[in-house]
Design an enzyme around this catalytic site. Sequence first.
Site, mmCIF file in Angstrom:
data_model
loop_
_atom_site.group_PDB
_atom_site.id
_atom_site.type_symbol
_atom_site.label_atom_id
_atom_site.label_comp_id
_atom_site.label_asym_id
_atom_site.label_seq_id
_atom_site.Cartn_x
_atom_site.Cartn_y
_atom_site.Cartn_z
ATOM 1 N N SER A 107 2.889 13.999 47.288
ATOM 2 C CA SER A 107 3.474 13.351 48.459
ATOM 3 C C SER A 107 4.215 14.379 49.305
ATOM 4 C CB SER A 107 4.449 12.260 48.034
ATOM 5 O OG SER A 107 5.178 11.798 49.158
ATOM 6 N N HIS A 164 -0.975 12.874 49.947
ATOM 7 C CA HIS A 164 -0.356 11.562 50.108
ATOM 8 C C HIS A 164 0.687 11.624 51.219
ATOM 9 C CE1 HIS A 164 0.621 7.521 48.604
ATOM 10 N NE2 HIS A 164 1.885 7.817 48.878
ATOM 11 N N ASP A 223 3.469 9.504 53.170
ATOM 12 C CA ASP A 223 4.337 8.326 53.144
ATOM 13 C C ASP A 223 4.921 8.088 54.533
ATOM 14 O OD1 ASP A 223 4.365 7.392 50.385
ATOM 15 O OD2 ASP A 223 5.289 9.312 49.893
ATOM 16 N N MET A 267 7.209 5.831 56.871
ATOM 17 C CA MET A 267 8.320 4.871 56.771
ATOM 18 C C MET A 267 8.871 4.583 58.156
ATOM 19 S SD MET A 267 10.380 6.498 53.559
ATOM 20 C CE MET A 267 9.585 6.905 52.009
ATOM 21 N N HIS A 276 0.028 6.034 53.093
ATOM 22 C CA HIS A 276 0.760 4.875 52.565
ATOM 23 C C HIS A 276 1.704 4.380 53.651
ATOM 24 C CE1 HIS A 276 3.871 3.389 49.332
ATOM 25 N NE2 HIS A 276 3.348 2.393 50.023
ATOM 26 N N MET A 295 4.444 2.226 54.850
ATOM 27 C CA MET A 295 5.604 1.403 54.510
ATOM 28 C C MET A 295 6.235 0.946 55.813
ATOM 29 S SD MET A 295 7.081 3.537 51.242
ATOM 30 C CE MET A 295 6.327 5.101 51.700
ATOM 31 N N MET A 297 4.064 0.515 43.050
ATOM 32 C CA MET A 297 5.300 1.270 43.255
ATOM 33 C C MET A 297 6.129 1.254 41.972
ATOM 34 S SD MET A 297 5.217 2.501 46.298
ATOM 35 C CE MET A 297 6.893 3.143 46.266
ATOM 36 N N ASP A 318 2.950 5.325 42.292
ATOM 37 C CA ASP A 318 3.773 6.121 43.204
ATOM 38 C C ASP A 318 5.242 5.832 42.934
ATOM 39 O OD1 ASP A 318 4.963 7.455 45.296
ATOM 40 O OD2 ASP A 318 4.006 6.293 46.885
#
Length: 245
Positions: free
Chosen positions: A10, A35, A37, A39, A68, A70, A139, A175
């Site tokens: 990540s 990966h 992330d 947010m 991913h 979020m 998660m 993750d």
Amino acid sequence: MTNEIIIAPSILAADFARLGEEVTAIDAAGADWIHCDVMDGHFVPNISFGADVIKALRPLTKKVFDVHLMIAPVDPYLEAFEKAGADVVTIHAEAGPHLDRSLQAIRALGMKAGVSLCPATPESAIEYVLDRLDLVLVMTVNPGFGGQSFLESQLEKIARIRTMIGERPIRLEVDGGVTRDNAAAAAAAGADALVAGSAVFRGKSSADYAGNIAAIRLAAEAGRVSKLQDSSAQPMRAKEHALIR
């Protein structure tokens, strides 16, 4: 179906001042996927980066971009991440009211579709969309921050989802707080893709990262072998028990 173990570092744990160099370094170090992330400070209590950053990083590697999201809402942003170069887009089951529709939209854009479950969300949330999925992400921390500790309570959920998946060609990803110390347990439970942040980005060089990735992979593979050996031994133990009786 048994897939090879995927290690997906990540970049949330990377040095953001050298993000391009960090992606190149983990590529050379043996990362299988990258990966990302994303947010939004709304669905989770933090803000990371968006599609423009992913677009800037895309020319640096041919590895799979495992994105991913979020964020909530998610549907208005799917096309932007496809244009940025995302290969897999994972959305949260908790982030919107029409999960099936969102998954259809991801696939219609030519990307693989994933669903992520927060620790308090049961696996039943994905029961009726399994055939829309290429990936399930469990998660093992509450999303929003890097560097948290692995929640062992999620191992049973991972195992139940592995049973739900059956022979479908769906990756089962974990993750949150993944390290060489718990990778074996995650793989034994059924995970075949491991996201690791801080545990990969320890050290300062690609060689350091390579050692970290290799250690996590080795632990995961050992956990899988141990589980298979234990499973094959159970019928023999049952026969021995019957003979004793």
